[in-house]
Design an enzyme around this catalytic site. Structure first.
Site, PDB file in Angstrom:
ATOM      1  CG  ASP A  42     -89.308 -26.725  -6.422  1.00 23.21           C
ATOM      2  OD1 ASP A  42     -89.359 -25.524  -7.246  1.00 23.21           O
ATOM      3  OD2 ASP A  42     -90.590 -26.278  -6.100  1.00 23.21           O
ATOM      4  CB  SER A  43     -90.103 -21.833  -6.553  1.00 22.76           C
ATOM      5  OG  SER A  43     -90.743 -22.775  -7.676  1.00 22.76           O
TER       6      SER A  43
ATOM      7  CB  CYS B 150     -86.730 -25.901  -8.689  1.00 25.09           C
ATOM      8  SG  CYS B 150     -87.039 -24.590  -9.366  1.00 25.09           S
TER       9      CYS B 150
ATOM     10  CD  GLU C 282     -97.268 -23.185  -5.887  1.00 26.53           C
ATOM     11  OE1 GLU C 282     -97.614 -22.389  -5.372  1.00 26.53           O
ATOM     12  OE2 GLU C 282     -96.132 -23.876  -6.297  1.00 26.53           O
TER      13      GLU C 282
ATOM     14  CB  CYS D  26     -91.578 -28.683 -13.950  1.00 23.50           C
ATOM     15  SG  CYS D  26     -92.821 -27.620 -12.857  1.00 23.50           S
TER      16      CYS D  26
ATOM     17  CG  HIS E  31     -95.070 -27.007  -9.407  1.00 18.43           C
ATOM     18  ND1 HIS E  31     -93.943 -26.534  -9.470  1.00 18.43           N
ATOM     19  CD2 HIS E  31     -96.048 -26.374  -8.465  1.00 18.43           C
ATOM     20  CE1 HIS E  31     -94.193 -25.394  -8.249  1.00 18.43           C
ATOM     21  NE2 HIS E  31     -95.139 -25.546  -8.122  1.00 18.43           N
TER      22      HIS E  31
HETATM   23  N1  DGL Z   1     -90.895 -25.932  -9.403  1.00 16.99           N
HETATM   24  C1  DGL Z   1     -90.310 -25.668 -10.625  1.00 16.99           C
HETATM   25  C2  DGL Z   1     -89.897 -26.632 -11.334  1.00 16.99           C
HETATM   26  O1  DGL Z   1     -90.240 -27.466 -11.224  1.00 16.99           O
HETATM   27  C3  DGL Z   1     -91.249 -25.045 -11.262  1.00 16.99           C
HETATM   28  C4  DGL Z   1     -92.104 -23.131 -10.355  1.00 16.99           C
HETATM   29  C5  DGL Z   1     -91.754 -21.985 -10.489  1.00 16.99           C
HETATM   30  O2  DGL Z   1     -91.265 -21.672 -11.806  1.00 16.99           O
HETATM   31  O3  DGL Z   1     -91.161 -21.620  -9.879  1.00 16.99           O
HETATM   32  O4  DGL Z   1     -89.178 -26.028 -11.995  1.00 16.99           O
END
Ligand code: DGL
Length: 269
Positions: free
Chosen positions: A13-14, A76, A155, A187, A189
């Site tokens: 993931d990011s 992600c 975060e 998402c 997060h």
């Molecule tokens: N974890 C990313 C997602 O599921 C979102 C975080 C990001 O923008 O990098 O889209």
């Protein structure tokens, strides 16, 4: 055909968000080893251009493959929505799974008539969820809403308190008087806000989450393809980031539900 495959599953993931997928996966499949990559030097992906997201995703996959993983999960939604086709085209002999199909399946299996999908700007702009849901059932009403401030809040560990419903008001206020049947957390997060969202909608909206759905789908995939780990396997959990390993370690417990062990800094370039 080998009945078991103890190689790790690569999850990237990011940043921290994909740990919600790793947690759901290890809960469902406790024998599976995981190699996790968070591209913390470049998070967030959700506000980047499509070209940049595709470039980053290719570098992420290259690193995952260098770890000898049996399959890669783009944990992600942004990468899954924007870059998965490109990844599958460029790595035809590798198994690369995304989270969009799992989220779509969660919506279809829930039997709801109206769903609101929330995600990053890039995910919502891609229209991937609406297209996926309508490919399976075009009678479902889908509203798609970008909620970019939720990623930095998660975060930062701010998932409750007065600021959270204020941010929900900004994006979801109009749904409060006219709630959908379900809200899909598009998402990785967002599962951290599941409780706050449930409170915000007074428990009237079903919360569906692509992380849990992805774990379920991956478990089925491993069994169908005979690549699940041996049930007696003692799994490892390797964590790699592109910046700030101690910050990642400090916040990871909230996403993973436990401390992540050693976090190693790597360079993708
Ligand atoms: N974890 C990313 C997602 O599921 C979102 C975080 C990001 O923008 O990098 O889209």
């Amino acid at each position: 055909m080998k009945p078991f495959d103890n190689r790790p599953i690569g999850i990237f993931d990011s940043g921290l968000g994909g740990l919600t997928v790793a947690a759901a996966l290890q809960h469902k499949l406790p024998g599976e080893a995981v190699a996790y990559l968070g591209d913390t030097a470049r998070v967030p992906y959700g506000d980047k251009s499509v070209d940049a997201i595709i470039r980053f995703a290719h570098q992420d996959v290259e690193f995952m493959l260098s770890r000898g993983v049996k399959l890669v999960i783009a944990a992600c939604n942004t990468v899954s929505a924007v870059a998965l086709d490109s990844l599958k085209r460029d790595y035809p002999d590798r198994i690369i799974l995304g989270v969009i199909d799992s989220g779509v399946r969660a919506v279809i299996d829930s039997g709801v008539e109206r769903v609101a999908v929330i995600g990053t700007r890039a995910t919502i702009n891609s229209d991937a969820y609406r297209r996926g849901i309508h490919a399976a059932d075009c009678s479902i009403r889908v509203e798609s809403i970008a909620c970019p401030l939720l990623v930095p809040l998660a975060e930062e560990g701010v998932t409750s308190g007065a600021i959270v419903p204020a941010v929900f008001d900004l994006y979801l206020g109009r749904l409060r008087n006219d709630p959908p049947d379900a809200l899909l957390l598009g998402c990785t997060h967002y599962p951290l806000f599941a409780e706050a969202l449930n409170d915000y909608f007074d428990g009237k909206v079903r919360i569906l989450d692509s992380a849990t759905a992805c774990a379920k789908y991956t478990a089925e995939f491993l069994c169908e393809h005979h690549i699940a780990a041996h049930p007696g396997n003692t799994p490892s959990f390797g964590c790699f980031v592109t910046d700030m390993p101690s910050e990642f370690h400090r916040h990871a417990t909230r996403f993973l539900g436990r401390a992540p062990g050693r976090v190693e800094r790597i360079n993708l370039a």
